[in-house]
Scaffold this motif. Sequence first.
Motif, PDB file in Angstrom:
ATOM      1  N   UNK A 161       0.851  -1.188   0.000  1.00 21.86           N
ATOM      2  CA  UNK A 161       0.000   0.000   0.000  1.00 21.86           C
ATOM      3  C   UNK A 161       0.885   1.236   0.000  1.00 21.86           C
ATOM      4  N   UNK A 162       0.769   2.000  -1.082  1.00 19.21           N
ATOM      5  CA  UNK A 162       1.561   3.209  -1.225  1.00 19.21           C
ATOM      6  C   UNK A 162       0.621   4.393  -1.475  1.00 19.21           C
ATOM      7  N   UNK A 163       1.036   5.564  -1.100  1.00 23.69           N
ATOM      8  CA  UNK A 163       0.289   6.767  -1.399  1.00 23.69           C
ATOM      9  C   UNK A 163       0.571   7.181  -2.838  1.00 23.69           C
ATOM     10  N   UNK A 164      -0.455   7.389  -3.630  1.00 21.10           N
ATOM     11  CA  UNK A 164      -0.303   7.689  -5.042  1.00 21.10           C
ATOM     12  C   UNK A 164      -0.708   9.131  -5.298  1.00 21.10           C
ATOM     13  N   UNK A 165       0.149   9.905  -5.943  1.00 22.00           N
ATOM     14  CA  UNK A 165      -0.120  11.308  -6.241  1.00 22.00           C
ATOM     15  C   UNK A 165      -0.636  11.509  -7.658  1.00 22.00           C
ATOM     16  N   UNK A 166      -0.169  10.663  -8.567  1.00 23.30           N
ATOM     17  CA  UNK A 166      -0.554  10.850  -9.966  1.00 23.30           C
ATOM     18  C   UNK A 166      -0.483   9.518 -10.688  1.00 23.30           C
ATOM     19  N   UNK A 167      -1.544   9.190 -11.401  1.00 21.81           N
ATOM     20  CA  UNK A 167      -1.570   7.915 -12.111  1.00 21.81           C
ATOM     21  C   UNK A 167      -1.056   8.096 -13.533  1.00 21.81           C
ATOM     22  N   UNK A 168      -0.187   7.174 -13.937  1.00 15.08           N
ATOM     23  CA  UNK A 168       0.372   7.215 -15.287  1.00 15.08           C
ATOM     24  C   UNK A 168       0.274   5.830 -15.896  1.00 15.08           C
ATOM     25  N   UNK A 239      25.881   4.455 -31.838  1.00  5.86           N
ATOM     26  CA  UNK A 239      25.108   5.440 -32.616  1.00  5.86           C
ATOM     27  C   UNK A 239      24.940   5.060 -34.078  1.00  5.86           C
ATOM     28  N   UNK A 240      25.756   4.108 -34.561  1.00  2.90           N
ATOM     29  CA  UNK A 240      25.611   3.654 -35.944  1.00  2.90           C
ATOM     30  C   UNK A 240      24.419   2.730 -36.114  1.00  2.90           C
ATOM     31  N   UNK A 241      23.896   2.221 -34.992  1.00  4.61           N
ATOM     32  CA  UNK A 241      22.752   1.303 -35.031  1.00  4.61           C
ATOM     33  C   UNK A 241      21.540   1.841 -34.282  1.00  4.61           C
ATOM     34  N   UNK A 242      21.774   2.780 -33.359  1.00  2.59           N
ATOM     35  CA  UNK A 242      20.673   3.340 -32.582  1.00  2.59           C
ATOM     36  C   UNK A 242      20.729   4.860 -32.659  1.00  2.59           C
ATOM     37  N   UNK A 243      19.709   5.447 -33.247  1.00  3.99           N
ATOM     38  CA  UNK A 243      19.644   6.902 -33.296  1.00  3.99           C
ATOM     39  C   UNK A 243      19.377   7.436 -31.888  1.00  3.99           C
ATOM     40  N   UNK A 244      20.124   8.450 -31.486  1.00  2.87           N
ATOM     41  CA  UNK A 244      20.035   9.010 -30.134  1.00  2.87           C
ATOM     42  C   UNK A 244      20.065   7.880 -29.095  1.00  2.87           C
ATOM     43  N   UNK A 245      21.178   7.169 -29.005  1.00  4.33           N
ATOM     44  CA  UNK A 245      21.251   5.971 -28.154  1.00  4.33           C
ATOM     45  C   UNK A 245      21.040   6.219 -26.672  1.00  4.33           C
ATOM     46  N   UNK A 246      21.222   7.442 -26.201  1.00  8.07           N
ATOM     47  CA  UNK A 246      21.053   7.721 -24.773  1.00  8.07           C
ATOM     48  C   UNK A 246      19.615   8.073 -24.408  1.00  8.07           C
ATOM     49  N   UNK A 247      18.726   8.056 -25.391  1.00 11.14           N
ATOM     50  CA  UNK A 247      17.303   8.318 -25.142  1.00 11.14           C
ATOM     51  C   UNK A 247      16.548   6.990 -25.054  1.00 11.14           C
ATOM     52  N   UNK A 248      15.522   6.962 -24.209  1.00 10.83           N
ATOM     53  CA  UNK A 248      14.693   5.761 -24.069  1.00 10.83           C
ATOM     54  C   UNK A 248      13.582   5.814 -25.114  1.00 10.83           C
ATOM     55  N   UNK A 305       6.668  12.021 -15.470  1.00 10.41           N
ATOM     56  CA  UNK A 305       7.568  11.160 -16.253  1.00 10.41           C
ATOM     57  C   UNK A 305       8.825  11.868 -16.716  1.00 10.41           C
ATOM     58  N   UNK A 306       8.691  13.128 -17.145  1.00  9.36           N
ATOM     59  CA  UNK A 306       9.857  13.847 -17.653  1.00  9.36           C
ATOM     60  C   UNK A 306      10.870  14.175 -16.562  1.00  9.36           C
ATOM     61  N   UNK A 307      10.467  14.057 -15.285  1.00  9.25           N
ATOM     62  CA  UNK A 307      11.370  14.354 -14.174  1.00  9.25           C
ATOM     63  C   UNK A 307      12.056  13.109 -13.619  1.00  9.25           C
TER      64      UNK A 307
END
Length: 334
Positions: A161-168, A239-248, A305-307
Amino acid sequence: MELSMLLLLVLLMGLLLLLVRGHPKAYGRLPPGPRPLPFLGNLLQMDRRGLLKSFIKLQEKYGDVFTVYLGPRPTIMLWGTEVIREALVDQAEAFSGRGKIAVIDQVFQGYGVVFANGERWKTLRRFSLATMKNFGMGKRSVEERIQEEAQFLMEELRNTKERVHKEIDLVIGSQRPPALDDRTKMPYTDAVIHEIQRFSDLLPLGVPHVVTNDTHFRGYIIPKGTEVYPILSSALHDPRYFEKPDAFNPDRFLDASGALKKNEAFIPFSTGKRTCLGEGIARTELFLFFTTILQNFSVASPAAPEDIDLTPRESGVGRIPPIYQISFLPRRGG
């Protein structure tokens, strides 16, 4: 006077060792790399924040194949998808030996399919494959056992049981996904799992290999017994196989029609003769646990999510996931 002579002798021996260690001819025509110190090698030159950061800098200076002394002996680093595949696939037999990890070797002492070498390794690998097959690997019976374990996890999550502030809601919105058996309708789920594996990158350096005989590789001569690290992170973030490899971005694993597509750089279980034996069952577990969670829960976080920073933290030769809060909200009927 005797103490002074002794100190002078030690200094001269150190300088001699420095000269010897500084020349690849002592071992063969090795790839370039930073000049090592006696006994310590290049250890003092490594970044304390993580070995991977150090190797990134060395790759930029010396190229995709370079030599590092992690102590008195040379270690060859392989950087990038193409180089790793040239070694582990194109010259699979020459790079099929397994190097030692000091702490682990004290426990296994050369036994176990992961750390064995030579005929012992071949025998253990055949035995392991046969045993896993007898236990149902790749068959419906194993999936049923995994699903049973997944249900135990669901019960544990329902009891928290956790307190939820925002559902995503992730991946699937507010609708329940299709049945687990109908995998052809869930390519995006597979893409998300692939991207999680690629992005988490928990063992960026991989496991050390050992050259089984004197080997010519990309213009260099690598002597028998030399340790080789295929740096898996360099492929998973190539980077030759994944564009912007550090992004999810799970979409990178989908083609224009939305079907799952293969990427040669996606080798989280390594490749070649020493690829992980448990890859098949691990993929099944990841898929079944992940989809079971999504069938039963919506995912929530107190942060936007962006944070949320998902970047793993370096810890020695490995990485660990960051700590953040997450809640599981039961779905109706789930």
